[in-house]
Write a protein that holds these residues in place. Structure first.
Motif, PDB file in Angstrom:
ATOM      1  N   ASP A  93       0.847  -1.198   0.000  1.00 60.89           N
ATOM      2  CA  ASP A  93       0.000   0.000   0.000  1.00 60.89           C
ATOM      3  C   ASP A  93       0.883   1.250   0.000  1.00 60.89           C
ATOM      4  O   ASP A  93       0.991   1.939   1.010  1.00 60.89           O
ATOM      5  CB  ASP A  93      -0.904  -0.035   1.239  1.00 60.89           C
ATOM      6  CG  ASP A  93      -1.929   1.083   1.279  1.00 60.89           C
ATOM      7  OD1 ASP A  93      -2.032   1.839   0.301  1.00 60.89           O
ATOM      8  OD2 ASP A  93      -2.630   1.177   2.304  1.00 60.89           O
ATOM      9  N   PHE A 102      -9.110   3.906   1.766  1.00 63.01           N
ATOM     10  CA  PHE A 102      -9.349   3.379   0.430  1.00 63.01           C
ATOM     11  C   PHE A 102      -8.462   4.111  -0.574  1.00 63.01           C
ATOM     12  O   PHE A 102      -8.428   5.337  -0.586  1.00 63.01           O
ATOM     13  CB  PHE A 102     -10.815   3.546   0.022  1.00 63.01           C
ATOM     14  CG  PHE A 102     -11.787   2.913   0.980  1.00 63.01           C
ATOM     15  CD1 PHE A 102     -12.008   1.541   0.963  1.00 63.01           C
ATOM     16  CD2 PHE A 102     -12.461   3.682   1.923  1.00 63.01           C
ATOM     17  CE1 PHE A 102     -12.886   0.954   1.858  1.00 63.01           C
ATOM     18  CE2 PHE A 102     -13.348   3.102   2.817  1.00 63.01           C
ATOM     19  CZ  PHE A 102     -13.563   1.736   2.787  1.00 63.01           C
ATOM     20  N   GLY A 118      -5.340  -7.231  -6.628  1.00 63.14           N
ATOM     21  CA  GLY A 118      -6.059  -6.665  -5.503  1.00 63.14           C
ATOM     22  C   GLY A 118      -5.809  -5.174  -5.348  1.00 63.14           C
ATOM     23  O   GLY A 118      -4.834  -4.639  -5.867  1.00 63.14           O
ATOM     24  N   SER A 120      -6.770  -3.805  -2.056  1.00 63.44           N
ATOM     25  CA  SER A 120      -7.022  -3.592  -0.632  1.00 63.44           C
ATOM     26  C   SER A 120      -5.862  -2.843   0.009  1.00 63.44           C
ATOM     27  O   SER A 120      -4.698  -3.178  -0.206  1.00 63.44           O
ATOM     28  CB  SER A 120      -7.216  -4.927   0.090  1.00 63.44           C
ATOM     29  OG  SER A 120      -8.412  -5.539  -0.314  1.00 63.44           O
ATOM     30  N   THR A 121      -6.187  -1.850   0.789  1.00 64.23           N
ATOM     31  CA  THR A 121      -5.168  -1.101   1.516  1.00 64.23           C
ATOM     32  C   THR A 121      -4.772  -1.878   2.768  1.00 64.23           C
ATOM     33  O   THR A 121      -5.417  -2.860   3.150  1.00 64.23           O
ATOM     34  CB  THR A 121      -5.707   0.272   1.931  1.00 64.23           C
ATOM     35  OG1 THR A 121      -6.828   0.076   2.822  1.00 64.23           O
ATOM     36  CG2 THR A 121      -6.160   1.072   0.721  1.00 64.23           C
ATOM     37  N   GLN A 124      -7.658  -1.853   5.201  1.00 65.99           N
ATOM     38  CA  GLN A 124      -8.674  -2.855   4.873  1.00 65.99           C
ATOM     39  C   GLN A 124      -8.231  -4.246   5.294  1.00 65.99           C
ATOM     40  O   GLN A 124      -9.033  -5.048   5.784  1.00 65.99           O
ATOM     41  CB  GLN A 124      -8.968  -2.836   3.374  1.00 65.99           C
ATOM     42  CG  GLN A 124      -9.769  -1.623   2.910  1.00 65.99           C
ATOM     43  CD  GLN A 124      -9.935  -1.599   1.405  1.00 65.99           C
ATOM     44  OE1 GLN A 124      -9.075  -1.126   0.670  1.00 65.99           O
ATOM     45  NE2 GLN A 124     -11.049  -2.129   0.939  1.00 65.99           N
ATOM     46  N   GLN A 125      -6.963  -4.543   5.105  1.00 70.36           N
ATOM     47  CA  GLN A 125      -6.455  -5.857   5.489  1.00 70.36           C
ATOM     48  C   GLN A 125      -6.468  -6.031   7.007  1.00 70.36           C
ATOM     49  O   GLN A 125      -6.745  -7.128   7.512  1.00 70.36           O
ATOM     50  CB  GLN A 125      -5.044  -6.050   4.938  1.00 70.36           C
ATOM     51  CG  GLN A 125      -5.005  -6.143   3.411  1.00 70.36           C
ATOM     52  CD  GLN A 125      -3.603  -6.371   2.897  1.00 70.36           C
ATOM     53  OE1 GLN A 125      -2.921  -7.304   3.295  1.00 70.36           O
ATOM     54  NE2 GLN A 125      -3.148  -5.507   1.999  1.00 70.36           N
ATOM     55  N   LYS A 128     -10.060  -6.756   7.962  1.00 70.40           N
ATOM     56  CA  LYS A 128     -10.402  -8.141   7.620  1.00 70.40           C
ATOM     57  C   LYS A 128      -9.749  -9.117   8.597  1.00 70.40           C
ATOM     58  O   LYS A 128     -10.407 -10.052   9.082  1.00 70.40           O
ATOM     59  CB  LYS A 128      -9.951  -8.447   6.196  1.00 70.40           C
ATOM     60  CG  LYS A 128     -10.224  -9.878   5.754  1.00 70.40           C
ATOM     61  CD  LYS A 128      -9.764 -10.107   4.324  1.00 70.40           C
ATOM     62  CE  LYS A 128      -8.258 -10.018   4.194  1.00 70.40           C
ATOM     63  NZ  LYS A 128      -7.787 -10.335   2.830  1.00 70.40           N
ATOM     64  N   LYS A 141     -17.356  -8.158   2.596  1.00 70.72           N
ATOM     65  CA  LYS A 141     -16.848  -6.960   1.928  1.00 70.72           C
ATOM     66  C   LYS A 141     -17.613  -5.719   2.374  1.00 70.72           C
ATOM     67  O   LYS A 141     -17.018  -4.648   2.569  1.00 70.72           O
ATOM     68  CB  LYS A 141     -16.956  -7.121   0.404  1.00 70.72           C
ATOM     69  CG  LYS A 141     -16.084  -6.138  -0.363  1.00 70.72           C
ATOM     70  CD  LYS A 141     -14.616  -6.368  -0.078  1.00 70.72           C
ATOM     71  CE  LYS A 141     -13.714  -5.382  -0.809  1.00 70.72           C
ATOM     72  NZ  LYS A 141     -12.294  -5.573  -0.468  1.00 70.72           N
ATOM     73  N   GLU A 144     -16.375  -4.897   5.807  1.00 72.83           N
ATOM     74  CA  GLU A 144     -15.024  -4.346   5.702  1.00 72.83           C
ATOM     75  C   GLU A 144     -15.069  -2.887   5.249  1.00 72.83           C
ATOM     76  O   GLU A 144     -14.371  -2.025   5.803  1.00 72.83           O
ATOM     77  CB  GLU A 144     -14.222  -5.172   4.707  1.00 72.83           C
ATOM     78  CG  GLU A 144     -12.806  -4.671   4.453  1.00 72.83           C
ATOM     79  CD  GLU A 144     -12.143  -5.423   3.317  1.00 72.83           C
ATOM     80  OE1 GLU A 144     -11.693  -4.781   2.350  1.00 72.83           O
ATOM     81  OE2 GLU A 144     -12.078  -6.670   3.389  1.00 72.83           O
ATOM     82  N   THR A 145     -15.917  -2.611   4.258  1.00 76.51           N
ATOM     83  CA  THR A 145     -16.047  -1.250   3.737  1.00 76.51           C
ATOM     84  C   THR A 145     -16.598  -0.302   4.789  1.00 76.51           C
ATOM     85  O   THR A 145     -16.209   0.870   4.851  1.00 76.51           O
ATOM     86  CB  THR A 145     -16.962  -1.246   2.495  1.00 76.51           C
ATOM     87  OG1 THR A 145     -16.417  -2.139   1.509  1.00 76.51           O
ATOM     88  CG2 THR A 145     -17.079   0.141   1.901  1.00 76.51           C
ATOM     89  N   THR A 148     -13.675   0.095   7.767  1.00 77.20           N
ATOM     90  CA  THR A 148     -12.391   0.698   7.411  1.00 77.20           C
ATOM     91  C   THR A 148     -12.303   2.185   7.785  1.00 77.20           C
ATOM     92  O   THR A 148     -11.338   2.603   8.440  1.00 77.20           O
ATOM     93  CB  THR A 148     -12.088   0.490   5.912  1.00 77.20           C
ATOM     94  OG1 THR A 148     -11.915  -0.915   5.678  1.00 77.20           O
ATOM     95  CG2 THR A 148     -10.838   1.230   5.486  1.00 77.20           C
TER      96      THR A 148
END
Length: 244
Positions: A93, A102, A118, A120-121, A124-125, A128, A141, A144-145, A148
């Motif tokens: 990232d 994001f 992918g 994903s930042t 985000q990881q 998750k 998802k 997660e959104t 975040t």
């Protein structure tokens, strides 16, 4: 007497209304309450983990059940060689310090590439890994959104990266960069060399398929690119948000 009778009549009507509440309205009320309860639960966890280290994650628990044991040693970010943090950011990232959870440019590039890579930042990881579970589903998802930006609000960038460096899977049954450094190189995370850091960062997308100690040609090339990227983000200021 008339007032009392009126109050009794009003009370009876109110009870009647409660008794005759449509089933759909009751369901909506319970769904709303459940949604608020879940939201409050996750908000409490986000606030708690901003100062308390997550004791376990779903992935760590799953691997412990599968393998019978896991290797994991939590260390504060101050005890991790800064090159490791820069290497991870360069690999996963690069714009970590520039976004709020994001990376719009990375998402756009991934869509143009047909979704073959992918976007994903690191935030985000972390969401998750710490709060949710692995796998692909719209429910995960969506959660997660939603979580975040909450993590970005309440955690510092340094805290986000610290948690990531300690919960990321870095090999089969291995979690965090301290355990990876000890297993693969016999040193602590504080004493890793730039090559050690780049090798560990290079396997992060597929830690069970790539080797740190016996890297393929692809992994070696990726590690070399990560070393260059780590130097670049330090020079252009994209590491400032997590380095003193």
């Amino acid at each position: 007497m008339a007032k009392k009778a009126a109050r009794k009549s009003s009370g009876k009507k109110s009870k009647a209304r409660k008794k005759t509440m449509p089933l759909g309205q009751k369901l909506r009320r319970w769904v709303t309450r459940a949604g608020l309860g879940i939201a409050c639960f996750f908000l409490a966890l986000v606030l708690l983990y901003s100062v308390v280290n997550p004791p376990i994650t779903h992935t760590i628990w799953s691997e412990w059940r599968r393998l019978g044991k896991v290797e994991r040693d939590w260390v504060p970010i101050e005890e991790i060689n800064p090159i490791m943090a820069r290497s991870v950011v360069a690999a996963e990232d690069a714009n970590f310090c520039l976004h709020w959870g994001f990376d719009v440019a990375a998402i756009r590039d991934a869509l143009e590439d047909g979704g073959n890579r992918g976007a994903s930042t690191i935030t985000q990881q972390v969401v998750k890994n710490v709060f949710l579970w692995q796998g692909r589903s719209w429910v995960r998802k969506a959660m997660e959104t939603s979580l975040t930006p909450v993590v970005e609000i309440f955690w510092s960038k340094q805290r986000i990266l610290e948690v990531y460096l300690n919960v990321a899977e870095t090999g089969t049954g291995v979690f965090g960069v301290e355990a990876a450094a000890q297993r693969n190189f016999g040193v602590s995370a504080a004493n890793m060399t730039p090559t050690h850091a780049a090798r560990i960062a290079a396997i992060l997308p597929a830690p069970r398929k790539r080797s740190v100690t016996d890297p393929s040609v692809f992994t070696r090339r990726r590690a070399a690119a990560i070393l260059q990227g780590a130097a670049t983000i330090r020079a252009d200021g994209r590491a400032d948000c997590f380095e003193d």
